[in-house]
Design a protein around this motif. Sequence first.
Motif, PDB file in Angstrom:
ATOM      1  N   SER A 185       0.865  -1.108  -0.068  1.00 44.74           N
ATOM      2  CA  SER A 185       0.113  -0.009  -0.051  1.00 44.74           C
ATOM      3  C   SER A 185       0.839   1.244  -0.025  1.00 44.74           C
ATOM      4  O   SER A 185       0.609   2.301  -0.706  1.00 44.74           O
ATOM      5  CB  SER A 185      -0.948  -0.036   1.295  1.00 44.74           C
ATOM      6  N   ARG A 186       1.929   1.267   0.837  1.00 43.14           N
ATOM      7  CA  ARG A 186       2.715   2.314   0.923  1.00 43.14           C
ATOM      8  C   ARG A 186       3.442   2.627  -0.483  1.00 43.14           C
ATOM      9  O   ARG A 186       3.334   3.794  -1.092  1.00 43.14           O
ATOM     10  CB  ARG A 186       3.956   2.204   1.753  1.00 43.14           C
ATOM     11  N   GLN A 187       4.087   1.555  -1.226  1.00 41.47           N
ATOM     12  CA  GLN A 187       4.357   1.799  -2.510  1.00 41.47           C
ATOM     13  C   GLN A 187       3.666   2.114  -3.411  1.00 41.47           C
ATOM     14  O   GLN A 187       3.845   2.826  -4.412  1.00 41.47           O
ATOM     15  CB  GLN A 187       5.300   0.598  -2.830  1.00 41.47           C
ATOM     16  N   GLY A 188       2.519   1.605  -3.311  1.00 39.47           N
ATOM     17  CA  GLY A 188       1.188   1.835  -4.262  1.00 39.47           C
ATOM     18  C   GLY A 188       0.962   3.602  -4.253  1.00 39.47           C
ATOM     19  O   GLY A 188       0.981   3.906  -5.324  1.00 39.47           O
ATOM     20  N   LEU A 189       1.078   4.038  -3.147  1.00 39.08           N
ATOM     21  CA  LEU A 189       0.678   5.399  -2.772  1.00 39.08           C
ATOM     22  C   LEU A 189       1.852   6.270  -3.406  1.00 39.08           C
ATOM     23  O   LEU A 189       1.657   7.214  -4.173  1.00 39.08           O
ATOM     24  CB  LEU A 189       0.449   5.939  -1.528  1.00 39.08           C
ATOM     25  N   LEU A 190       3.238   5.887  -3.110  1.00 37.98           N
ATOM     26  CA  LEU A 190       4.226   6.535  -3.648  1.00 37.98           C
ATOM     27  C   LEU A 190       4.239   6.475  -5.022  1.00 37.98           C
ATOM     28  O   LEU A 190       4.622   7.438  -5.936  1.00 37.98           O
ATOM     29  CB  LEU A 190       5.401   5.777  -2.851  1.00 37.98           C
ATOM     30  N   ASN A 191       4.048   5.403  -5.734  1.00 36.88           N
ATOM     31  CA  ASN A 191       3.919   5.008  -7.064  1.00 36.88           C
ATOM     32  C   ASN A 191       2.828   5.943  -7.857  1.00 36.88           C
ATOM     33  O   ASN A 191       3.295   6.563  -8.883  1.00 36.88           O
ATOM     34  CB  ASN A 191       3.844   3.504  -7.630  1.00 36.88           C
ATOM     35  N   LEU A 192       1.668   5.930  -7.175  1.00 36.95           N
ATOM     36  CA  LEU A 192       0.695   6.769  -7.786  1.00 36.95           C
ATOM     37  C   LEU A 192       1.102   8.246  -7.866  1.00 36.95           C
ATOM     38  O   LEU A 192       0.780   8.798  -8.951  1.00 36.95           O
ATOM     39  CB  LEU A 192      -0.456   6.543  -6.835  1.00 36.95           C
ATOM     40  N   ARG A 193       1.818   8.810  -6.885  1.00 34.99           N
ATOM     41  CA  ARG A 193       2.156   9.963  -6.891  1.00 34.99           C
ATOM     42  C   ARG A 193       3.382  10.011  -8.099  1.00 34.99           C
ATOM     43  O   ARG A 193       3.106  11.379  -8.972  1.00 34.99           O
ATOM     44  CB  ARG A 193       2.861  10.455  -5.564  1.00 34.99           C
ATOM     45  N   LYS A 194       4.290   9.135  -8.107  1.00 36.62           N
ATOM     46  CA  LYS A 194       5.221   9.158  -9.100  1.00 36.62           C
ATOM     47  C   LYS A 194       4.575   9.366 -10.386  1.00 36.62           C
ATOM     48  O   LYS A 194       4.870  10.223 -11.514  1.00 36.62           O
ATOM     49  CB  LYS A 194       6.159   7.963  -9.012  1.00 36.62           C
ATOM     50  N   ASN A 195       3.477   8.510 -10.661  1.00 37.29           N
ATOM     51  CA  ASN A 195       2.681   8.473 -12.074  1.00 37.29           C
ATOM     52  C   ASN A 195       2.096   9.509 -12.264  1.00 37.29           C
ATOM     53  O   ASN A 195       1.640   9.937 -13.564  1.00 37.29           O
ATOM     54  CB  ASN A 195       1.796   7.407 -12.097  1.00 37.29           C
ATOM     55  N   LEU A 196       1.738  10.312 -11.395  1.00 37.30           N
ATOM     56  CA  LEU A 196       0.917  11.703 -11.440  1.00 37.30           C
ATOM     57  C   LEU A 196       1.722  12.934 -11.497  1.00 37.30           C
ATOM     58  O   LEU A 196       0.991  14.091 -11.586  1.00 37.30           O
ATOM     59  CB  LEU A 196      -0.157  11.586 -10.520  1.00 37.30           C
ATOM     60  N   LYS A 197       2.795  12.762 -11.222  1.00 38.76           N
ATOM     61  CA  LYS A 197       4.022  13.722 -10.836  1.00 38.76           C
ATOM     62  C   LYS A 197       3.698  14.899 -11.726  1.00 38.76           C
ATOM     63  O   LYS A 197       3.471  16.293 -11.455  1.00 38.76           O
ATOM     64  CB  LYS A 197       5.231  13.509 -10.817  1.00 38.76           C
TER      65      LYS A 197
END
Lengths: 201, 245
Positions: A185-197
């Motif tokens: 879940s943590r990586q998911g949230l951080l990746n989501l931010r990366k993808n939306l950066k």
Amino acid sequence: MKQKHMDIDSADSSLTNQLLPTDIELWNAISAGQSEALGVLYERYASLVYRLALRILANPQEAEDLTQEIFLTLWRSNNYNPARGSTSSFLMTMTRSRAIDRLRARGTKLKFLQRWSQMMMTQTSPPTPFEMASLSQRSQHVNSALAQLPSSQRQVLEMAYYDGLSQSEIARQLNIPLGTIKTWSRQGLLNLRKNLKDFIE
Amino acid sequence: MTERELPERVEELIAGYVLGDLSSFEAEELTRLFAEHPELAQEVNRLHEVLELMPYALPEVPLPQHLRKVILEAVDVSIIPQPRPKRSLKMWRNLAGSIAALLVLILGLDNYNLRQHLSTVQAQVDRQKDVIAMLQNSDTHLVSLKGMNVAKNAAGSVVMTPGEPQSVLILQNLPVLPKGQFYQLWSVVNGEKIPSGQFNASSRGTVLIKLSTPPATEVQGLVVTVEVSPAPHSPSGPMVMTSNL
């Protein structure tokens, strides 16, 4: 209705957006008792509020009631503080927490996600592409950012977000160690931010 | 510490915080990090914004047609609209209003000088522009100063903006000091008084000046003393104004 969305999404959207009142202006007008401003805010966000309410409550009548409750609450006690985040995030937090409240009131044994938003002031910054985008443009970006996540990360994020499940409840349901769930879940949230950066900053 | 440089561990802790899944050990670790790096608060906020974007990915569903009407009708009959200005906004307006009034006063009083000295005019205009530019910055805040001792009637404000190395000092009713004495502004940072510039009052007891101050976020208080040394390292004269931070 469809045609209207097409118009907003056309190449002229930036021009259109410049002519529309900003969210902040709408909040100020609502504070000043102008009900038309609530109407505009409704046009802008009701569909999202309703979607989220429907996803969590899985009942159109309850989703409708909650949407009404949210907008009437905004009218009666406008407690939005721009320093704490975007209108969208404020409305989603409020809708989700009230929807999950209703789920609990139904007797479902669900744990709250904790401490979402109350804390932490931040400074307001210039508008991001996200703030300038229409609802369907936003949907498109977020959809594609979520689609890029590994399915495990996406699944645990959604279970936590929409079902109000704690990480240990998710671990039990999926029969996967708690440590792994947290990492996902943590990586998911951080990746989501990366993808939306590029879209949100 | 900017977002790009954030160590993975810190990022992961913040994600855990936003998701509400920190263990007590991790929570302690993060509390310590927050204390050391208050700027992490912004990071928390950004990540929270990202999480709250999730509903945008939900499939589009048509809104019930009548809902808008129901809500707006409920609004229109429920109350005769009463203005409910936000307190912070109102306070801000009041503060901005009093600053504006003070500026008018100072500029008005200095009018005679302005007409006589073009360079002074330019300087005043520049300073006024500075103040207006700072007031327009949403991060700007005003610290009010109150007089005491020989300057007990003095009052005014310091306009500070995070990220701006200079702050604007606007004061009135300050006694004109005898030759050889100066007013000295001190910024209190971590309990220490840092010298932040000297100034004198105009013959009418007004001050409008830009001074270099430590970063606004670090300043815990402001003090004005009367000094005889042109560059004192620590206050030795009497305190005449203080902030109520």
